[in-house]
Design a protein around this motif. Structure first.
Motif, PDB file in Angstrom:
ATOM      1  N   HIS A 119      -8.127  12.724  -8.852  1.00  0.00           N
ATOM      2  CA  HIS A 119      -6.943  11.998  -8.427  1.00  0.00           C
ATOM      3  C   HIS A 119      -6.406  12.549  -7.103  1.00  0.00           C
ATOM      4  N   TYR A 120      -6.428  13.876  -6.924  1.00  0.00           N
ATOM      5  CA  TYR A 120      -5.984  14.461  -5.658  1.00  0.00           C
ATOM      6  C   TYR A 120      -6.808  13.912  -4.494  1.00  0.00           C
ATOM      7  N   VAL A 121      -8.115  13.806  -4.686  1.00  0.00           N
ATOM      8  CA  VAL A 121      -8.982  13.266  -3.629  1.00  0.00           C
ATOM      9  C   VAL A 121      -8.642  11.801  -3.380  1.00  0.00           C
ATOM     10  N   ARG A 122      -8.450  11.036  -4.468  1.00  0.00           N
ATOM     11  CA  ARG A 122      -8.117   9.621  -4.306  1.00  0.00           C
ATOM     12  C   ARG A 122      -6.781   9.462  -3.578  1.00  0.00           C
ATOM     13  N   VAL A 123      -5.812  10.294  -3.880  1.00  0.00           N
ATOM     14  CA  VAL A 123      -4.527  10.239  -3.188  1.00  0.00           C
ATOM     15  C   VAL A 123      -4.722  10.504  -1.699  1.00  0.00           C
ATOM     16  N   ALA A 124      -5.540  11.473  -1.354  1.00  0.00           N
ATOM     17  CA  ALA A 124      -5.811  11.749   0.066  1.00  0.00           C
ATOM     18  C   ALA A 124      -6.452  10.536   0.737  1.00  0.00           C
ATOM     19  N   PHE A 150       1.109   9.486  -5.420  1.00  0.00           N
ATOM     20  CA  PHE A 150       1.535  10.816  -4.984  1.00  0.00           C
ATOM     21  C   PHE A 150       2.459  11.436  -6.032  1.00  0.00           C
ATOM     22  N   SER A 151       3.381  10.626  -6.552  1.00  0.00           N
ATOM     23  CA  SER A 151       4.303  11.100  -7.584  1.00  0.00           C
ATOM     24  C   SER A 151       3.565  11.513  -8.848  1.00  0.00           C
ATOM     25  N   VAL A 152       2.561  10.742  -9.229  1.00  0.00           N
ATOM     26  CA  VAL A 152       1.762  11.110 -10.401  1.00  0.00           C
ATOM     27  C   VAL A 152       1.106  12.467 -10.167  1.00  0.00           C
ATOM     28  N   ALA A 153       0.498  12.632  -8.998  1.00  0.00           N
ATOM     29  CA  ALA A 153      -0.241  13.861  -8.711  1.00  0.00           C
ATOM     30  C   ALA A 153       0.647  15.094  -8.603  1.00  0.00           C
ATOM     31  N   PHE A 154       1.763  14.957  -7.903  1.00  0.00           N
ATOM     32  CA  PHE A 154       2.530  16.149  -7.547  1.00  0.00           C
ATOM     33  C   PHE A 154       3.860  16.297  -8.274  1.00  0.00           C
ATOM     34  N   VAL A 155       4.235  15.299  -9.078  1.00  0.00           N
ATOM     35  CA  VAL A 155       5.484  15.408  -9.836  1.00  0.00           C
ATOM     36  C   VAL A 155       5.220  15.227 -11.321  1.00  0.00           C
ATOM     37  N   MET A 156       4.747  14.043 -11.696  1.00  0.00           N
ATOM     38  CA  MET A 156       4.617  13.725 -13.119  1.00  0.00           C
ATOM     39  C   MET A 156       3.623  14.640 -13.839  1.00  0.00           C
ATOM     40  N   ASN A 157       2.447  14.840 -13.258  1.00  0.00           N
ATOM     41  CA  ASN A 157       1.457  15.685 -13.932  1.00  0.00           C
ATOM     42  C   ASN A 157       1.959  17.111 -14.086  1.00  0.00           C
ATOM     43  N   ARG A 158       2.701  17.596 -13.123  1.00  0.00           N
ATOM     44  CA  ARG A 158       3.257  18.962 -13.241  1.00  0.00           C
ATOM     45  C   ARG A 158       4.298  19.026 -14.357  1.00  0.00           C
ATOM     46  N   ILE A 159       5.099  17.970 -14.477  1.00  0.00           N
ATOM     47  CA  ILE A 159       6.076  17.912 -15.575  1.00  0.00           C
ATOM     48  C   ILE A 159       5.344  17.858 -16.906  1.00  0.00           C
ATOM     49  N   VAL A 183       0.838  -1.204   0.000  1.00  0.00           N
ATOM     50  CA  VAL A 183       0.000   0.000   0.000  1.00  0.00           C
ATOM     51  C   VAL A 183       0.875   1.258   0.000  1.00  0.00           C
ATOM     52  N   GLY A 184       1.959   1.236   0.748  1.00  0.00           N
ATOM     53  CA  GLY A 184       2.859   2.388   0.786  1.00  0.00           C
ATOM     54  C   GLY A 184       3.487   2.684  -0.568  1.00  0.00           C
ATOM     55  N   LEU A 185       3.882   1.652  -1.283  1.00  0.00           N
ATOM     56  CA  LEU A 185       4.425   1.857  -2.626  1.00  0.00           C
ATOM     57  C   LEU A 185       3.366   2.425  -3.569  1.00  0.00           C
ATOM     58  N   MET A 186       2.140   1.930  -3.457  1.00  0.00           N
ATOM     59  CA  MET A 186       1.052   2.450  -4.282  1.00  0.00           C
ATOM     60  C   MET A 186       0.821   3.929  -3.984  1.00  0.00           C
ATOM     61  N   VAL A 187       0.819   4.274  -2.714  1.00  0.00           N
ATOM     62  CA  VAL A 187       0.650   5.677  -2.329  1.00  0.00           C
ATOM     63  C   VAL A 187       1.781   6.517  -2.925  1.00  0.00           C
ATOM     64  N   GLY A 188       3.013   6.005  -2.846  1.00  0.00           N
ATOM     65  CA  GLY A 188       4.142   6.746  -3.399  1.00  0.00           C
ATOM     66  C   GLY A 188       4.020   6.986  -4.890  1.00  0.00           C
ATOM     67  N   VAL A 189       3.604   5.978  -5.624  1.00  0.00           N
ATOM     68  CA  VAL A 189       3.430   6.122  -7.076  1.00  0.00           C
ATOM     69  C   VAL A 189       2.331   7.139  -7.369  1.00  0.00           C
TER      70      VAL A 189
END
Length: 148
Positions: A129-134, A21-30, A13-19
């Protein structure tokens, strides 16, 4: 054996959260900083890649949490694990009803075939996605708390 299940579930679950979170706050911004054609192609490619893996990861996380809740029912943290599993159910329902339909359209788009409102659709996906990440962060937090 229960300890191994608890640790394994928490890591999955922690790895899923990390992925996510990265999509939401890193990849999508890139991706969103790229020119329109590259932005849209990057989102489509990411949607195809992660869209193939994430259903198994979400369902697997939910199943592992449910097994942990059943196996550790008499332990002190069982209520936390049940609540985490309930949040993972919410994340799966959100995915199926809100995110997957947009992703299924997006992953088939090309610069020549995308609709005029493609950016609005991707922005809607990002808000959901932001809500799902939360939600999955809350589930992960509960699992970690139950583990310790």
């Amino acid at each position: 054996m229960l300890n191994a299940l608890e640790v394994f579930t928490t890591v999955v679950v922690g790895l899923m959260v990390g992925v996510e979170f990265s999509v939401a706050f890193v990849m999508n911004r890139i991706f969103n900083a790229l020119p329109d054609d590259s932005n849209q192609l990057a989102h489509a490619h990411g949607g195809r890649m992660l869209g193939a893996v994430m259903p198994f990861w979400y369902i697997g996380s939910l199943v592992l949490s449910a097994v942990w809740a059943i196996a550790g029912w008499r332990d002190g943290g069982a209520g936390l694990v049940v609540t985490a599993a309930a949040l993972l159910i919410v994340s799966v329902i959100m995915s199926i009803l809100l995110l997957v339909p947009i992703n299924n359209r997006n992953k088939a788009w090309t610069p020549e075939s995308r609709p005029a409102d493609w950016k609005e659709q991707l922005n809607r996906w990002e808000r959901f996605h932001y809500v799902r990440v939360a939600v999955i962060i809350a589930a992960f937090t509960l699992l970690v708390t139950a583990l310790v």
